[in-house]
Design a protein around this motif. Structure first.
Motif, short mmCIF file in Angstrom:
data_model
loop_
_atom_site.label_atom_id
_atom_site.label_comp_id
_atom_site.label_asym_id
_atom_site.label_seq_id
_atom_site.Cartn_x
_atom_site.Cartn_y
_atom_site.Cartn_z
N ASN A 45 43.90 -73.66 -10.97
CA ASN A 45 44.55 -74.10 -12.20
C ASN A 45 45.77 -73.27 -12.56
OD1 ASN A 45 42.61 -76.06 -12.42
ND2 ASN A 45 41.36 -74.93 -13.88
N SER A 46 45.69 -71.96 -12.39
CA SER A 46 46.76 -71.08 -12.87
C SER A 46 47.72 -70.64 -11.78
CB SER A 46 46.16 -69.82 -13.49
OG SER A 46 45.07 -70.10 -14.29
N GLY A 47 47.38 -70.88 -10.54
CA GLY A 47 48.25 -70.43 -9.46
C GLY A 47 48.22 -68.93 -9.25
N LEU A 48 47.10 -68.29 -9.56
CA LEU A 48 46.96 -66.85 -9.39
C LEU A 48 46.66 -66.53 -7.94
CD1 LEU A 48 44.76 -66.04 -12.50
CD2 LEU A 48 47.22 -65.83 -12.30
N THR A 49 46.79 -65.27 -7.60
CA THR A 49 46.46 -64.77 -6.27
C THR A 49 45.33 -63.75 -6.43
OG1 THR A 49 48.76 -64.99 -5.63
CG2 THR A 49 47.39 -63.61 -4.24
N ALA A 64 49.39 -52.56 -5.50
CA ALA A 64 48.87 -53.64 -6.33
C ALA A 64 49.08 -53.39 -7.81
CB ALA A 64 47.39 -53.84 -6.04
N ARG A 65 48.79 -52.21 -8.28
CA ARG A 65 48.90 -51.94 -9.71
C ARG A 65 50.36 -51.89 -10.16
NH1 ARG A 65 43.92 -51.30 -11.59
NH2 ARG A 65 42.36 -50.47 -10.19
N PHE A 66 51.27 -51.64 -9.24
CA PHE A 66 52.69 -51.59 -9.57
C PHE A 66 53.32 -52.98 -9.55
CE2 PHE A 66 57.15 -51.09 -8.23
CZ PHE A 66 57.61 -50.37 -9.32
N GLU A 67 52.98 -53.79 -8.56
CA GLU A 67 53.64 -55.08 -8.36
C GLU A 67 52.99 -56.25 -9.08
OE1 GLU A 67 53.92 -55.75 -4.18
OE2 GLU A 67 55.49 -54.25 -3.92
N TYR A 68 51.73 -56.12 -9.49
CA TYR A 68 51.00 -57.24 -10.06
C TYR A 68 50.42 -56.89 -11.42
CZ TYR A 68 51.06 -58.84 -5.21
OH TYR A 68 51.46 -59.23 -3.96
N GLU A 69 50.20 -57.95 -12.21
CA GLU A 69 49.49 -57.80 -13.47
C GLU A 69 48.04 -58.17 -13.19
OE1 GLU A 69 49.26 -59.81 -17.88
OE2 GLU A 69 50.91 -60.33 -16.55
N ILE A 70 47.15 -57.22 -13.33
CA ILE A 70 45.73 -57.41 -13.01
C ILE A 70 45.04 -58.01 -14.22
CG2 ILE A 70 43.59 -56.24 -12.38
CD1 ILE A 70 45.44 -54.18 -10.95
N LEU A 71 44.40 -59.16 -14.03
CA LEU A 71 43.79 -59.87 -15.14
C LEU A 71 42.31 -59.55 -15.31
CD1 LEU A 71 45.51 -63.30 -14.47
CD2 LEU A 71 46.24 -61.48 -16.01
N SER A 101 48.68 -61.92 -11.32
CA SER A 101 49.93 -62.69 -11.39
C SER A 101 51.05 -61.73 -11.04
CB SER A 101 50.13 -63.30 -12.77
OG SER A 101 50.24 -62.29 -13.74
N TYR A 102 52.05 -62.25 -10.38
CA TYR A 102 53.16 -61.44 -9.92
C TYR A 102 54.07 -61.12 -11.09
CZ TYR A 102 56.93 -59.75 -6.97
OH TYR A 102 57.88 -58.97 -6.39
N THR A 103 54.43 -59.85 -11.24
CA THR A 103 55.35 -59.46 -12.30
C THR A 103 56.67 -59.06 -11.67
OG1 THR A 103 54.59 -57.18 -12.21
CG2 THR A 103 53.54 -58.60 -13.81
N HIS A 104 57.74 -59.62 -12.19
CA HIS A 104 59.07 -59.25 -11.71
C HIS A 104 59.55 -58.08 -12.54
CE1 HIS A 104 60.25 -62.17 -8.73
NE2 HIS A 104 59.61 -63.09 -9.42
N LEU A 105 59.60 -56.94 -11.93
CA LEU A 105 60.10 -55.77 -12.62
C LEU A 105 61.56 -55.62 -12.27
CD1 LEU A 105 57.19 -53.27 -11.99
CD2 LEU A 105 57.66 -54.54 -14.05
N THR A 106 62.39 -55.65 -13.27
CA THR A 106 63.81 -55.46 -13.02
C THR A 106 64.17 -54.05 -13.47
OG1 THR A 106 64.35 -56.38 -15.19
CG2 THR A 106 64.36 -57.88 -13.29
N LEU A 107 64.75 -53.34 -12.59
CA LEU A 107 65.16 -51.98 -12.92
C LEU A 107 66.51 -52.03 -13.63
CD1 LEU A 107 64.20 -50.29 -9.56
CD2 LEU A 107 62.93 -50.27 -11.70
N PRO A 108 66.68 -51.18 -14.62
CA PRO A 108 67.97 -51.18 -15.30
C PRO A 108 69.05 -50.66 -14.38
CG PRO A 108 66.57 -49.39 -16.09
CD PRO A 108 65.75 -50.23 -15.16
#
Length: 137
Positions: free
Chosen positions: A99-103, A14-21, A125-132
């Motif tokens: 309203n925000s579409g959060l999970t 969870a802490r890696f894949e999502y932004e915790i609000l 909210s889901y964060t797309h992490l793109t690896l270089p």
């Protein structure tokens, strides 16, 4: 397996894949054999999430394995479990989700000093992490 005094089962992804609000601590409605299995550490919240149904919040896909010393009155491992929050917290979370579409996902399943099971939940909210990527030619 012996019953543990304090149980802490984390959702590591969870802490890696999502932004915790924000985070909330909720009680959880369990049957007799479910709490015994959780105290043995036989639970998983890795693939679980929360959703609203008739103004109440439920955790879906949380796995609590069957209690080893139970008879035929054992619980089902993947049933929905109701979360207990204040009415104002429920309304605030429901408004954020609509309203925000959060999970809403559980971050931590633990037992407190009284032996009651609690769940830390968070709207995320889901964060797309793109690896270089390196261009090796």
């Amino acid at each position: 397996m012996a019953i543990q005094k304090n149980v802490k089962i984390k959702n590591r992804k969870a802490r890696f894949e999502y932004e915790i609000l924000d985070t909330y601590t909720a009680g959880i409605v369990l049957r007799g054999t479910e709490i015994k299995a959780i105290r043995e550490g036989k639970a998983s919240i890795a693939e679980s999430f929360c959703e609203f149904s008739n103004g109440e919040l439920f955790v879906i896909n949380m796995t609590v394995q069957e209690y080893s010393h139970a008879t035929h009155y054992n619980h089902s491992p993947k049933s929905e479990r109701k979360l207990l929050l204040n009415r104002s917290e429920l309304k605030k979370l429901e408004k954020e989700v609509k309203n925000s579409g959060l999970t809403i996902i559980p971050l931590l399943l633990f037992t407190n000093d009284k032996g009651l099971a609690k769940v830390d939940i968070a709207p995320v909210s889901y964060t797309h992490l793109t690896l270089p990527t390196s261009d090796l030619v």
